[in-house]
Design a protein around this motif. Structure first.
Motif, PDB file in Angstrom:
ATOM      1  N   LEU A  97       0.820  -0.943  -0.165  1.00 14.05           N
ATOM      2  CA  LEU A  97      -0.050   0.070   0.008  1.00 14.05           C
ATOM      3  C   LEU A  97       0.931   1.147   0.076  1.00 14.05           C
ATOM      4  O   LEU A  97       0.634   2.367  -0.821  1.00 14.05           O
ATOM      5  CB  LEU A  97      -0.910  -0.188   1.112  1.00 14.05           C
ATOM      6  N   ALA A 141      -5.704   4.238   6.484  1.00 15.56           N
ATOM      7  CA  ALA A 141      -5.553   2.804   6.097  1.00 15.56           C
ATOM      8  C   ALA A 141      -5.854   2.080   7.403  1.00 15.56           C
ATOM      9  O   ALA A 141      -5.509   2.729   8.681  1.00 15.56           O
ATOM     10  CB  ALA A 141      -4.260   2.421   5.443  1.00 15.56           C
ATOM     11  N   ASN A 163      -8.484   3.704   2.826  1.00 17.59           N
ATOM     12  CA  ASN A 163      -8.218   2.713   2.210  1.00 17.59           C
ATOM     13  C   ASN A 163      -9.150   1.500   2.877  1.00 17.59           C
ATOM     14  O   ASN A 163      -8.828   1.358   4.223  1.00 17.59           O
ATOM     15  CB  ASN A 163      -6.867   2.160   2.392  1.00 17.59           C
ATOM     16  N   ASP A 176     -11.730   0.575  -2.001  1.00 16.75           N
ATOM     17  CA  ASP A 176     -11.766  -0.685  -1.352  1.00 16.75           C
ATOM     18  C   ASP A 176     -11.684  -1.866  -2.527  1.00 16.75           C
ATOM     19  O   ASP A 176     -11.589  -1.707  -3.679  1.00 16.75           O
ATOM     20  CB  ASP A 176     -13.011  -0.979  -0.500  1.00 16.75           C
ATOM     21  N   MET A 314      -4.716   0.017  -5.168  1.00 20.52           N
ATOM     22  CA  MET A 314      -5.421   0.618  -4.353  1.00 20.52           C
ATOM     23  C   MET A 314      -4.799   1.982  -3.803  1.00 20.52           C
ATOM     24  O   MET A 314      -5.378   2.729  -3.667  1.00 20.52           O
ATOM     25  CB  MET A 314      -5.739  -0.268  -3.284  1.00 20.52           C
ATOM     26  N   GLY A 315      -3.628   1.682  -3.521  1.00 19.79           N
ATOM     27  CA  GLY A 315      -2.954   2.769  -3.013  1.00 19.79           C
ATOM     28  C   GLY A 315      -2.720   3.767  -3.969  1.00 19.79           C
ATOM     29  O   GLY A 315      -2.853   5.100  -3.811  1.00 19.79           O
ATOM     30  N   MET A 318      -6.302   5.604  -4.458  1.00 22.73           N
ATOM     31  CA  MET A 318      -6.904   6.510  -3.436  1.00 22.73           C
ATOM     32  C   MET A 318      -6.056   7.654  -3.430  1.00 22.73           C
ATOM     33  O   MET A 318      -6.466   8.821  -2.855  1.00 22.73           O
ATOM     34  CB  MET A 318      -6.746   5.757  -1.876  1.00 22.73           C
TER      35      MET A 318
END
Length: 354
Positions: A97, A141, A163, A176, A314-315, A318
């Motif tokens: 992440l 997160a 996250n 997500d 995802m990192g 976001m």
């Protein structure tokens, strides 16, 4: 004091709290509030606490035009993880992440501030830091269901993206993965391999991610025509030791189990150690599936079947969403930032453990 503040707010012309109202609620002068917001060290800790509480309660947002004229955009973004250093820097999930967030920020020429918030005192100190407008936005997160930090950050007027989420009705922007699909797909795979006593090791149930994967597990059982059995459900904490404890508990309660869906690769690794100690062969006696498709899965013996979630992506996603929110025109309305909730797909990667 609070009742007086409410009367002032109700009589406000433009509906937005003012610096004077923050000062009145905090019981300090207007200059003290200004110094706290601008990060001046010439303020006592007591006054800083009082101003931070007043800012959060009133939802005070510093004048954006004035900040822009002062060149106050910092070019920095905070990534906040409410976990210990040992866990953050040892678990592949957090490392992937951070890698995604860092890469995206670097491409946008922004600086990453990694912050671990583990106690109430640390959370309050971080709120004070945010009240001084030292970062342009916040990424969160590993947030638990009762964590007030996402709402506090939003009240301070800072863009925030999480996250994961705290609940199905999460009001804060988030990115997500399909956690329900992860559990459903794992159980479908195990049932398709002829397993009928399928256990699960869930994460802590105050986290939506754990509840969602458990819900997917139960949905998968129903779709496979397998009756649910609560003796086959154990709760852990996403750590290897938690996986070990849960696996011991499952073997004691349901020695006839023939498969385990662990809600993370790290917990699956703990479960694998206990199964070996108990003389259970994987996959001959007990099939095993995890989640994350991390390096842990690839290095296990046998290699672990795992549900891949795109952690690094995802990192990145976001971070892109947060930078979009940072660059918005504050008067453009809620639609300016586009979609505020994004769920990325998962994929089962089959290896020798199942």
């Amino acid at each position: 004091m609070h009742e007086g503040s409410s009367r002032v707010v109700s009589g406000r012309q433009n509906g937005r709290p003012t610096l004077e109202e923050v000062a009145a609620l905090a019981g300090v002068g207007r200059g003290t509030v200004s110094r706290v917001i601008n990060g001046s060290p010439r303020v006592s800790e007591q006054a800083r606490d009082a101003v931070a509480r007043a800012v959060a309660e009133l939802g005070y947002v510093p004048n954006q035009a004035a900040r822009a004229l002062a060149g106050s955009r910092t070019g920095a973004v905070a990534l906040v993880i409410p976990e210990t250093e040992a866990r953050v820097f040892s678990e592949p999930y957090f490392l992937d992440l951070i890698r995604g967030v860092s890469a995206e920020l670097a491409e946008a020429d922004n600086q990453l501030l990694l912050t671990l918030v583990r106690t109430e005192a640390e959370r309050r100190r971080f709120e004070h830091y945010l009240a001084a407008q030292r970062v342009d936005g916040v990424l969160l997160a590993s947030v638990h269901g009762d964590d007030p930090l996402p709402d506090r950050i939003a009240q301070l007027g800072l863009p925030v993206v999480m996250n994961g989420r705290r609940s199905e009705a999460e009001p804060v922007a988030y990115v997500d993965s399909d956690n329900i699909g992860a559990g459903r797909g794992a159980v479908a795979h195990l049932a398709g391999r002829g397993r009928s006593r399928i256990a699960t090791i869930s994460g802590p149930l105050d986290m939506y991610v754990a509840r969602a994967r458990l819900g997917g597990y139960r949905a998968g059982l129903a779709e496979a025509g397998i009756a649910p059995d609560e003796s086959l459900v154990a709760t852990a904490d996403f750590t290897e030791e938690g996986g070990r404890r849960a696996m011991r508990e499952l073997l004691e309660r349901a020695p006839g189990l023939d498969a385990v869906f662990a809600a993370s690769d790290v917990m699956a690794a703990g479960a694998r150690g206990v199964l070996r100690e108990a003389g259970r062969r994987v996959p001959e006696d007990v099939a095993l599936v995890g989640v994350d498709d991390s390096v842990v899965a690839r290095l296990m013996d046998p290699p672990l079947t795992s549900v891949r979630q795109p952690i690094e992506e995802m990192g990145r996603t976001m971070t892109r969403l947060l930078l979009q929110k940072v660059g918005e025109d504050p008067g453009a309305g809620p639609a300016a930032g586009g979609e505020q909730r994004r769920v990325l797909p998962t994929e089962l990667v089959v290896r020798d453990s199942s």
